[in-house]
Scaffold this motif. Structure first.
Motif, mmCIF file in Angstrom:
data_model
loop_
_atom_site.group_PDB
_atom_site.id
_atom_site.type_symbol
_atom_site.label_atom_id
_atom_site.label_comp_id
_atom_site.label_asym_id
_atom_site.label_seq_id
_atom_site.Cartn_x
_atom_site.Cartn_y
_atom_site.Cartn_z
ATOM 1 N N ARG A 230 1.637 -25.209 15.684
ATOM 2 C CA ARG A 230 0.308 -24.686 15.347
ATOM 3 C C ARG A 230 -0.031 -24.741 13.850
ATOM 4 O O ARG A 230 -1.174 -25.075 13.505
ATOM 5 N N VAL B 172 -0.761 -36.701 14.426
ATOM 6 C CA VAL B 172 -1.229 -35.464 15.067
ATOM 7 C C VAL B 172 -1.660 -35.761 16.508
ATOM 8 O O VAL B 172 -1.431 -34.951 17.409
ATOM 9 N N ALA B 173 -2.246 -36.926 16.725
ATOM 10 C CA ALA B 173 -2.688 -37.272 18.088
ATOM 11 C C ALA B 173 -1.525 -37.231 19.074
ATOM 12 O O ALA B 173 -1.690 -36.835 20.233
ATOM 13 N N ARG C 56 -10.028 -31.819 8.664
ATOM 14 C CA ARG C 56 -11.198 -32.364 9.365
ATOM 15 C C ARG C 56 -12.465 -31.561 9.045
ATOM 16 O O ARG C 56 -13.561 -32.106 9.007
ATOM 17 N N MET C 57 -12.276 -30.264 8.819
ATOM 18 C CA MET C 57 -13.437 -29.427 8.494
ATOM 19 C C MET C 57 -14.017 -29.762 7.119
ATOM 20 O O MET C 57 -15.203 -29.543 6.874
ATOM 21 N N LEU D 31 0.726 -35.198 19.237
ATOM 22 C CA LEU D 31 1.063 -33.816 19.600
ATOM 23 C C LEU D 31 0.347 -33.364 20.870
ATOM 24 O O LEU D 31 0.767 -32.401 21.507
ATOM 25 N N GLY D 32 -0.756 -34.034 21.235
ATOM 26 C CA GLY D 32 -1.516 -33.640 22.431
ATOM 27 C C GLY D 32 -0.659 -33.640 23.686
ATOM 28 O O GLY D 32 -0.536 -32.599 24.363
ATOM 29 N N LEU E 113 5.486 -24.030 19.893
ATOM 30 C CA LEU E 113 4.107 -23.845 19.415
ATOM 31 C C LEU E 113 4.081 -23.173 18.038
ATOM 32 O O LEU E 113 3.181 -23.432 17.232
ATOM 33 N N VAL F 131 1.972 -30.820 23.547
ATOM 34 C CA VAL F 131 1.434 -29.476 23.823
ATOM 35 C C VAL F 131 1.157 -29.311 25.321
ATOM 36 O O VAL F 131 1.497 -28.283 25.916
ATOM 37 N N GLU F 132 0.584 -30.321 25.923
ATOM 38 C CA GLU F 132 0.325 -30.264 27.375
ATOM 39 C C GLU F 132 1.617 -30.052 28.142
ATOM 40 O O GLU F 132 1.688 -29.213 29.041
ATOM 41 N N ASP G 121 -4.366 -29.705 9.962
ATOM 42 C CA ASP G 121 -5.126 -30.904 10.338
ATOM 43 C C ASP G 121 -6.601 -30.568 10.565
ATOM 44 O O ASP G 121 -7.491 -31.288 10.097
ATOM 45 N N ILE G 122 -6.857 -29.464 11.267
ATOM 46 C CA ILE G 122 -8.257 -29.130 11.546
ATOM 47 C C ILE G 122 -8.960 -28.689 10.252
ATOM 48 O O ILE G 122 -10.158 -28.947 10.076
ATOM 49 N N LEU H 156 -1.276 -28.144 13.220
ATOM 50 C CA LEU H 156 -2.629 -28.338 13.781
ATOM 51 C C LEU H 156 -3.673 -27.623 12.924
ATOM 52 O O LEU H 156 -4.781 -28.122 12.737
ATOM 53 N N ARG H 157 -3.302 -26.461 12.400
ATOM 54 C CA ARG H 157 -4.228 -25.712 11.534
ATOM 55 C C ARG H 157 -4.583 -26.536 10.293
ATOM 56 O O ARG H 157 -5.745 -26.654 9.916
ATOM 57 N N TYR I 196 3.103 -26.487 28.088
ATOM 58 C CA TYR I 196 2.511 -25.454 28.943
ATOM 59 C C TYR I 196 3.111 -25.457 30.351
ATOM 60 O O TYR I 196 2.912 -24.507 31.110
#
Lengths: 133, 340
Positions: free
Chosen positions: A118, A92-93, A128-129, A95-96, A114, A99-100, A124-125, A121-122, A103
């Protein structure tokens, strides 16, 4: 008999919160005690959930690499470079940078990519939550 | 540490207060408020030309390793408080700015009467709910924000904070500020942050009206006495900018828990009516939604910076260690606001 490290930290966290913290009189020290309990709780969850989360991340990013292939087949410059890195690392890292780069890419390409990225990323977060909450 | 600081304060205040004898420092208490500086409350007692005197004071000290110390130093806070004395904004009176006499840059100000219940604790939320029922605090809280947004910032000299150009400069300037903090934190970050920043830069709104903006106006950052705001605290993030930046902070769900009351204390309709009629500023809810996403970025930047300070060993405050997981919470919020 030994205690699983995650379980051990969980127990220490609970003791700090329930038994030690309430006995601390000084406000600053009391807050620090409570925070120590919270941090140990998070680290405990991280230890326990870490292997399953790592496997899920790998599965998600592998599928994403496949899905992005047709969407970014004409990509060049920073997007292409970031995609190559993602293919190699499958994290996932990675992907940073992608994504940059998106844009600064044409908006149609960005939107299409995206839409694929996305949901990963959803998930993954959300994983993490499970630790952060 | 406390005894050493008491000694330094006694010596310093002996000079500043023109005491005829030694200054006694009593009831010294470090409190866990704010992130960027140590905060100490104490009483100073001395004999002067008018006999025995006593003053309740608050010391904020830069320990040299705190969060946000690059974005808001005590010198700026001192200047802001001095400027605010000529406005209707309730704020502590600043007495002295000391560069090094107290073991680090320090600001000594009036200890304003009042209490500051934490909205993150159940007892605090119960306090605000009861105050909301009585009805005085919601009006006073709203009036305090209105006073900030109607202050003659140029007239009192607050333009030293920097005045953004017209157009999108304010929003883009805030994004740039928090991007720098993120880069300086050396935190690995997360791709959601890259998505958030890209979206914010692509959708920056135009600022039509500039006011003083507090930057963190919520319960927990104001002192309350007899159901009225006795002082707005935490002058660490103030800027000249778009008033909707503060209004968005009032409207955000992040600053309330288990209640529809804005910032845990103000009914939404009351806030809209009273704020708009007091300031003449129309609330732009679309712009507020944008700024709520900018707050998600700012929160992530705070927490990344805080976690970095603990990770590199420069600060031992365990509240900073906890913020590693606060980054996740801020980014989850951003993902939801971005629609995924």
């Amino acid at each position: 008999m030994s205690v699983d490290p995650g379980e051990l930290l969980q127990r220490i966290s609970a003791t700090l919160k329930a038994d030690i913290g309430p006995e601390v009189g000084n406000e600053f020290a009391k807050t620090q005690t409570f925070m120590a309990s919270v941090v140990l709780d998070k680290v405990s969850k991280q230890l326990t959930l870490g292997p399953a989360h790592a496997a899920a991340e790998l599965a998600d990013t592998s599928s994403l690499v496949e899905a992005l292939g047709p969407v970014l087949k004409d990509a060049s410059g920073p997007v292409a470079t970031a995609l190559t890195t993602l293919r190699a690392e499958q994290t996932v890292a990675a992907l940073g940078p992608l994504v940059e780069a998106l844009y600064a890419a044409p908006s149609e390409q960005r939107q299409a990519a995206l839409e694929q990225i996305r949901p990963v990323l959803r998930r993954d977060i959300d994983r993490r939550m499970e630790i952060a909450q | 540490m406390t005894e050493q600081l008491e000694g330094q304060l006694a010596e310093l205040l002996g000079e500043r207060l023109e005491a005829t004898g030694p200054v006694a420092i009593e009831n010294m208490d470090r409190i866990s408020v704010g992130w960027s500086h140590e905060t100490w409350l104490f009483d100073a007692k001395w004999n002067g030309a008018d006999g025995e005197q006593e003053l309740g004071l608050c010391l904020r000290r830069d320990p040299g390793n705190a969060l946000l110390r690059e974005t808001s130093d005590l010198d700026e806070q001192f200047q802001v408080l001095k400027c605010l004395e000529a406005t209707d904004v309730p704020a502590p009176k600043a007495y002295w700015l000391e560069p090094d006499a107290l073991g680090g840059p320090s600001l000594i100000m009036d200890r304003v009467p009042g209490e500051c219940p934490s909205p993150w604790r159940r007892s605090g939320r119960e306090f605000y709910a009861a105050a909301a029922d009585r009805g005085v605090l919601p009006e006073s809280f709203t009036d305090s924000l209105a006073a900030i947004h109607t202050a003659d910032w140029r007239g009192v000299g607050l333009d030293f904070l920097g005045v953004p150009e017209e157009g999108t400069a304010f929003s883009l300037g805030e994004i740039a500020k928090w991007k720098k903090l993120i880069l300086d934190s050396a935190h690995p970050g997360h791709p959601i942050l890259a998505d958030l920043i890209g979206w914010l830069e692509a959708n920056a709104p135009v600022t039509n009206q500039l006011t003083l903006v507090h930057g963190a106006f919520r319960t927990g950052n104001v002192l309350i006495e007899d159901d009225r705001v006795s002082a707005v605290l935490d002058w660490e993030l103030q800027v000249i900018g778009d008033p909707m930046y503060d209004v968005a902070y009032m409207l955000t769900e992040l600053n309330r828990e288990g209640t529809d009351l804005l910032s845990n204390v103000v009914p939404r309709d009351l806030f809209f009516d009273r704020y708009q009629s007091s300031t003449g500023i129309e609330i732009d809810e679309d712009k507020c939604r944008y700024f709520q996403l900018l707050y998600a970025m700012r929160s992530a930047a705070f927490w990344m910076s805080a976690a970095g300070l603990y990770a590199d060993g420069s600060n031992t405050d365990l509240r900073l260690a906890r913020t590693e997981w606060s980054v996740t919470v801020a980014l989850e919020r951003a993902a939801t606001e971005l629609g995924y």
